[in-house]
Design a protein around this motif. Structure first.
Motif, PDB file in Angstrom:
ATOM      1  N   UNK A 272       0.823  -1.213   0.000  1.00 47.97           N
ATOM      2  CA  UNK A 272       0.000   0.000   0.000  1.00 47.97           C
ATOM      3  C   UNK A 272       0.857   1.263   0.000  1.00 47.97           C
ATOM      4  N   UNK A 273       1.970   1.219   0.700  1.00 44.70           N
ATOM      5  CA  UNK A 273       2.848   2.383   0.749  1.00 44.70           C
ATOM      6  C   UNK A 273       3.461   2.662  -0.608  1.00 44.70           C
ATOM      7  N   UNK A 274       3.887   1.587  -1.326  1.00 45.80           N
ATOM      8  CA  UNK A 274       4.473   1.758  -2.660  1.00 45.80           C
ATOM      9  C   UNK A 274       3.449   2.327  -3.641  1.00 45.80           C
ATOM     10  N   UNK A 275       2.201   1.839  -3.590  1.00 40.65           N
ATOM     11  CA  UNK A 275       1.177   2.366  -4.482  1.00 40.65           C
ATOM     12  C   UNK A 275       0.898   3.837  -4.197  1.00 40.65           C
ATOM     13  N   UNK A 276       0.865   4.186  -2.947  1.00 39.80           N
ATOM     14  CA  UNK A 276       0.613   5.592  -2.613  1.00 39.80           C
ATOM     15  C   UNK A 276       1.727   6.493  -3.082  1.00 39.80           C
ATOM     16  N   UNK A 277       2.985   5.977  -3.029  1.00 43.84           N
ATOM     17  CA  UNK A 277       4.124   6.765  -3.457  1.00 43.84           C
ATOM     18  C   UNK A 277       4.121   6.987  -4.965  1.00 43.84           C
ATOM     19  N   UNK A 278       3.710   5.952  -5.750  1.00 42.47           N
ATOM     20  CA  UNK A 278       3.649   6.086  -7.216  1.00 42.47           C
ATOM     21  C   UNK A 278       2.578   7.098  -7.607  1.00 42.47           C
ATOM     22  N   UNK A 279       1.452   7.061  -7.013  1.00 45.13           N
ATOM     23  CA  UNK A 279       0.377   8.014  -7.311  1.00 45.13           C
ATOM     24  C   UNK A 279       0.805   9.459  -7.006  1.00 45.13           C
ATOM     25  N   UNK A 280       1.546   9.613  -5.963  1.00 48.27           N
ATOM     26  CA  UNK A 280       1.990  10.948  -5.617  1.00 48.27           C
ATOM     27  C   UNK A 280       2.986  11.489  -6.646  1.00 48.27           C
ATOM     28  N   UNK A 281       3.868  10.613  -7.196  1.00 49.60           N
ATOM     29  CA  UNK A 281       4.808  11.046  -8.226  1.00 49.60           C
ATOM     30  C   UNK A 281       4.088  11.409  -9.529  1.00 49.60           C
TER      31      UNK A 281
END
Length: 281
Positions: A272-281
């Motif tokens: 979940x943390x990785x997905x949130x980080x990609x969306x933010x980029x």
């Protein structure tokens, strides 16, 4: 004329004195009748209380010897429960003591034999010394003495007075003539009999505790050997250390396994943390 009057006056004087004597006898009979009439109901308790004031009251007597209750408790560590139990029976036999209660507990850690011992008060100190010398290692010991002389004397005095009251009420019951008086006196007698039973029971209990002292004895044996207190060889201690180490490792492993739900949550949190980080980029 004078000869006639003098005899008449003499006869009149005799008749007057006779009638006066009859009057006094009647009055005496009336007094006797009044005294023989039964007491009214309310006067029963009044008469008892008035009579009670004349009862002899016992005073503090010097004849009552001192009443001392001795109690004690001991906890002894032994190497063998059965051997210690056999020694205990020998000590009790020598001191004319007996076991009132016995309780045995066997756990994974230790063995406990709890005994409630009654011993004649003259042999109490000797019994304590016998257990302190040769049975095992004394871990704890406590001795207490309670002087109950004042209580015993007070109960004895009250008991004696109640018995005097009881006999007085029984005598009154024999002379009672009305049903109400009899019922009131019988109620008083029942109350006194109950109070006397309680007082006598208390005196018997005190006498029992004074004549026979009580010792709470606990014989204790450890199952897990301690290198600090037991004299064992290096080989036995080495094996014990390996066993304790293995048990500690198993306990640690089981503790980690018990957290398995948290281990499942960690990968989910990372994804979940990785997905949130990609969306933010």
């Amino acid at each position: 004329m004078r000869t006639i009057l003098l005899p008449l006056l003499f006869l009149a004087f005799i008749n007057c004195s006779k009638s006066g004597g009859d009057k006094h006898s009647v009055n005496a009979d009336l007094v006797d009748i009044i005294n023989e009439e039964p007491l009214p109901p309310h006067s029963v308790s009044e008469k008892a209380s008035s009579d009670a004031t004349s009862f002899p009251t016992l005073k503090g007597s010097d004849t009552v010897s001192r009443k001392i209750i001795k109690n004690g408790g001991m906890r002894i560590q032994v190497g063998d429960i059965k051997k210690a139990q056999s020694q205990t029976h020998e000590i009790l036999k020598k001191n004319n003591a007996y076991i009132q209660k016995e309780e045995f507990q066997n756990t994974d850690v230790n063995e406990n034999l709890n005994l409630t011992i009654r011993v004649p008060h003259k042999s109490f100190d000797k019994l304590i010394n016998s257990f302190s010398d040769g049975v095992g290692s004394v871990l704890s010991k406590n001795i207490s003495s309670d002087d109950v002389t004042e209580e015993y004397t007070d109960v004895s005095i009250k008991l004696a007075n109640k018995k005097i009251y009881l006999e007085k009420y029984r005598d009154m019951l024999k002379s009672a003539t009305t049903t109400k008086d009899m019922l009131e006196i019988q109620e008083k007698i029942r109350g006194l009999e109950d109070e006397i039973d309680v007082a006598e029971g208390r005196l018997r209990f005190i006498d029992d505790r004074v004549n026979y002292s009580t010792l709470e004895l606990s014989l204790y044996k450890e199952k897990v050997r301690s290198s600090a207190t037991s004299k064992i060889g290096f080989g036995s201690r080495f094996i014990d250390s390996l066993t304790e180490g293995w048990n500690s490792f198993v306990a640690f492993l089981l503790g980690i396994i018990s957290f398995w739900p948290f281990f499942l949550l960690i990968p989910m949190i990372i994804v979940l943390w990785k997905k949130w980080k990609k969306r933010k980029q």
